[in-house]
Enzyme design. Structure first.
Site, mmCIF file in Angstrom:
data_model
loop_
_atom_site.group_PDB
_atom_site.id
_atom_site.type_symbol
_atom_site.label_atom_id
_atom_site.label_comp_id
_atom_site.label_asym_id
_atom_site.label_seq_id
_atom_site.Cartn_x
_atom_site.Cartn_y
_atom_site.Cartn_z
ATOM 1 N N THR A 1 0.878 -1.183 0.000
ATOM 2 C CA THR A 1 0.000 0.000 0.000
ATOM 3 C C THR A 1 0.911 1.227 0.000
ATOM 4 O O THR A 1 1.560 1.540 1.002
ATOM 5 C CB THR A 1 -0.931 0.037 1.239
ATOM 6 O OG1 THR A 1 -0.166 -0.119 2.428
ATOM 7 C CG2 THR A 1 -1.976 -1.057 1.182
ATOM 8 N N GLY A 2 0.949 1.891 -1.153
ATOM 9 C CA GLY A 2 1.929 2.943 -1.376
ATOM 10 C C GLY A 2 1.950 4.054 -0.342
ATOM 11 O O GLY A 2 2.954 4.748 -0.215
ATOM 12 N N HIS B 1 -7.661 -5.238 -6.357
ATOM 13 C CA HIS B 1 -6.991 -4.052 -5.803
ATOM 14 C C HIS B 1 -7.828 -3.461 -4.672
ATOM 15 O O HIS B 1 -7.850 -2.246 -4.470
ATOM 16 C CB HIS B 1 -6.781 -3.026 -6.926
ATOM 17 C CG HIS B 1 -5.478 -2.290 -6.869
ATOM 18 N ND1 HIS B 1 -4.435 -2.532 -7.727
ATOM 19 C CD2 HIS B 1 -5.042 -1.284 -6.055
ATOM 20 C CE1 HIS B 1 -3.426 -1.699 -7.455
ATOM 21 N NE2 HIS B 1 -3.773 -0.939 -6.441
ATOM 22 N N ARG C 1 -10.481 -0.896 -6.055
ATOM 23 C CA ARG C 1 -9.968 0.462 -6.297
ATOM 24 C C ARG C 1 -9.634 0.728 -7.755
ATOM 25 O O ARG C 1 -9.103 1.770 -8.090
ATOM 26 C CB ARG C 1 -8.703 0.694 -5.453
ATOM 27 C CG ARG C 1 -8.988 0.872 -3.987
ATOM 28 C CD ARG C 1 -7.737 0.750 -3.149
ATOM 29 N NE ARG C 1 -6.776 1.822 -3.313
ATOM 30 C CZ ARG C 1 -6.834 3.001 -2.708
ATOM 31 N NH1 ARG C 1 -7.840 3.268 -1.892
ATOM 32 N NH2 ARG C 1 -5.899 3.908 -2.888
ATOM 33 N N ARG D 1 -11.357 -8.868 6.073
ATOM 34 C CA ARG D 1 -11.322 -8.048 7.291
ATOM 35 C C ARG D 1 -11.359 -8.872 8.567
ATOM 36 O O ARG D 1 -11.191 -8.337 9.656
ATOM 37 C CB ARG D 1 -12.535 -7.107 7.332
ATOM 38 C CG ARG D 1 -12.596 -6.133 6.207
ATOM 39 C CD ARG D 1 -11.587 -4.995 6.389
ATOM 40 N NE ARG D 1 -11.647 -4.116 5.240
ATOM 41 C CZ ARG D 1 -11.007 -4.347 4.079
ATOM 42 N NH1 ARG D 1 -10.228 -5.407 3.949
ATOM 43 N NH2 ARG D 1 -11.123 -3.511 3.070
HETATM 44 C C1 LIG Z 1 -4.189 3.023 0.070
HETATM 45 C C2 LIG Z 1 -3.866 1.848 -0.777
HETATM 46 C C3 LIG Z 1 -2.722 1.886 -1.561
HETATM 47 C C4 LIG Z 1 -2.409 0.786 -2.375
HETATM 48 N N1 LIG Z 1 -1.257 0.818 -3.098
HETATM 49 C C5 LIG Z 1 -0.926 -0.253 -3.860
HETATM 50 C C6 LIG Z 1 0.289 -0.268 -4.569
HETATM 51 O O1 LIG Z 1 1.072 0.673 -4.531
HETATM 52 N N2 LIG Z 1 0.558 -1.388 -5.303
HETATM 53 C C7 LIG Z 1 -0.292 -2.458 -5.368
HETATM 54 O O2 LIG Z 1 -0.001 -3.457 -6.027
HETATM 55 N N3 LIG Z 1 -1.444 -2.465 -4.683
HETATM 56 C C8 LIG Z 1 -1.774 -1.397 -3.921
HETATM 57 N N4 LIG Z 1 -2.934 -1.420 -3.209
HETATM 58 C C9 LIG Z 1 -3.791 -2.614 -3.245
HETATM 59 C C10 LIG Z 1 -3.387 -3.588 -2.145
HETATM 60 O O3 LIG Z 1 -2.118 -4.135 -2.386
HETATM 61 C C11 LIG Z 1 -4.380 -4.756 -2.026
HETATM 62 O O4 LIG Z 1 -4.515 -5.383 -3.272
HETATM 63 C C12 LIG Z 1 -5.758 -4.327 -1.520
HETATM 64 O O5 LIG Z 1 -5.648 -3.280 -0.590
HETATM 65 C C13 LIG Z 1 -6.435 -5.526 -0.888
HETATM 66 O O6 LIG Z 1 -7.710 -5.210 -0.458
HETATM 67 P P1 LIG Z 1 -8.088 -4.817 1.059
HETATM 68 O O7 LIG Z 1 -7.593 -3.420 1.255
HETATM 69 O O8 LIG Z 1 -9.553 -4.905 1.056
HETATM 70 O O9 LIG Z 1 -7.393 -5.797 1.961
HETATM 71 C C14 LIG Z 1 -3.264 -0.336 -2.402
HETATM 72 C C15 LIG Z 1 -4.399 -0.365 -1.593
HETATM 73 C C16 LIG Z 1 -4.710 0.706 -0.790
HETATM 74 C C17 LIG Z 1 -5.926 0.631 0.092
#
Ligand SMILES: Cc1cc2nc3c(=O)[nH]c(=O)nc-3n(C[C@H](O)[C@H](O)[C@H](O)COP(=O)(O)O)c2cc1C
Length: 388
Positions: A83-84, A283, A286, A318
């Site tokens: 999560t960036g 994602h 998202r 969750r």
């Molecule tokens: C704030 C945020 C930033 C994220 N940034 C990235 C990222 O930089 N690279 C990536 O592959 N996935 C990113 N993700 C996706 C997460 O790796 C992951 O797939 C996702 O959060 C899983 O779902 P959950 O939040 O319901 O557990 C991001 C998710 C969030 C919430």
């Protein structure tokens, strides 16, 4: 007596604490989905519609939740997802989460778009570190970052492939979390209304390393985050193809993981290109708002490639019970995105520790309630899918 729950009893408590601590624009960036947020809601709704069927009268007094992933034993069946923005949730939040992951004996995935240098995370936290990246249009620059991750000892490379173009996130525009970052009266007030974050995160960066930057970018592209779109660490790369996966297979000597698979046939292609694992993921809801919940795609992917490569799933997990559902449907492990992020935003390393402890306790409890003592006893017979 100290309360090691910190007053957080489930991951929803961590989310609520994060909401209070962070400026609204930042919290929404970390917490929300895209477009109408249908995929994000579906991730939870579908999860709730899947039921677990207990077996009873088994002795469950001694239990463990270890798994073996890529030949290594780990203490829990989860991985911290990239999560960036962890470094904006907390000062050097990437190090805080990585330390928590190490303490819980699980891998931590550092995102390319982190504020903290990948080498520092390796030095300060250690543990089982994975590195996630998005391909840059200029492949050479991506390959340089990957070489740095290799030199720093990262054990797995996670190539995220689900975002060839920018997702629609209107709330970032409304909150002014976009390029060029403009200090509007609205977002300035938002920050001023959250003094703990302002002092503990933003001002601390200003007094040490300066305005937070995407520290993992090559020097020539490194730009202050105020000059880039929130949530996007580089130019999008709409021309990534399976050739890139084959090329990475040649360059990267350790485990190669393709993240963002949503079709069983793509999982087969990933395996054919030499990937060691796929992450079935939307994602966290998202990117593509019409995407299905990954937990529903999971059984098809397991059927297609489960005997050849490792299958990981994320998006909407969750509760410990959610993790158990995925394992019973054939996943090897589950990635957790928002929950550890909310944890670190709520209380730094202790909050991230608490997030993982909540999953550990819940997994243990649900395992016992299903009549099992170890995760390898979970099977399809424990799960009832909608329509079964
Ligand atoms: C704030 C945020 C930033 C994220 N940034 C990235 C990222 O930089 N690279 C990536 O592959 N996935 C990113 N993700 C996706 C997460 O790796 C992951 O797939 C996702 O959060 C899983 O779902 P959950 O939040 O319901 O557990 C991001 C998710 C969030 C919430």
């Amino acid at each position: 007596m100290t309360d090691d729950t910190l007053g957080f009893y489930d991951t929803a408590d961590l989310r609520e604490a994060a909401r209070r601590r962070l400026p609204k624009g930042l919290f929404e960036f970390m917490d929300r989905g895209n477009d109408d947020e249908i995929a994000m809601r579906d991730n939870r709704a579908v999860m709730a519609s899947i039921k677990l069927k207990p077996r009873v009268l088994n002795d469950v007094s001694v239990r463990h939740q270890e798994i073996t992933l890529f030949g290594k034993t780990q203490k829990m069946p989860v991985i911290v997802a990239p999560t960036g923005s962890a470094g904006l949730a907390w000062y050097e939040g990437e190090i805080a989460i990585a330390r928590a992951a190490k303490a819980h004996g699980v891998p931590f995935t550092l995102a390319l778009g982190s504020m903290t240098k990948l080498e520092r995370v390796a030095e300060e936290a250690g543990g089982n570190l994975w590195f996630q990246f998005y391909m840059w249009p200029e492949r050479k620059l991506s390959h340089q970052v990957i070489a740095r991750a290799k030199d720093a000892g990262y054990e797995a490379l996670v190539f995220t492939v689900d975002t060839p173009v920018a997702p629609g996130r209107e709330y970032n525009l409304r909150n002014g979390m976009t390029i060029p970052f403009k200090f509007t009266p609205r977002n300035t007030l938002d920050v001023l209304a959250h003094p703990r974050w302002l002092a503990g995160v933003w001002l601390r960066y200003m007094m040490t390393t300066g305005t937070p930057r995407y520290q993992n970018f090559p020097q020539e592209t490194q730009t202050k985050i105020t000059a880039l779109p929130m949530g996007r660490s580089s130019n999008f790369c709409p021309n990534i193809t399976w050739d890139d996966v084959r090329e990475l297979r040649r360059l990267w000597p350790h485990k190669l993981i393709v993240k963002g698979i949503q079709h069983p046939h793509d999982a087969v292609l990933a395996a054919d290109c030499g990937a060691d694992a796929v992450v079935i993921s939307n994602h966290g809801g998202r990117v593509l708002d019409a995407a299905p919940a990954p937990i529903l795609t999971l059984p098809q992917v397991v059927d297609a490639v489960g005997k050849r490569i490792t299958v990981i799933v994320d998006s909407g997990f969750r509760r410990g019970a959610d993790v158990i559902k995925a394992l019973a449907l054939g996943a090897n492990a589950v990635m957790l995105g928002r929950a550890p992020l909310h944890g670190v935003a709520a209380a730094g390393e202790a909050g991230a520790m608490r997030a993982l402890q909540i999953y550990r306790d819940e997994i243990d409890r649900v395992l016992a309630l299903l009549g099992c003592t170890a995760l390898d006893q979970l099977a399809r017979e424990h799960v009832s899918l909608p329509g079964d």
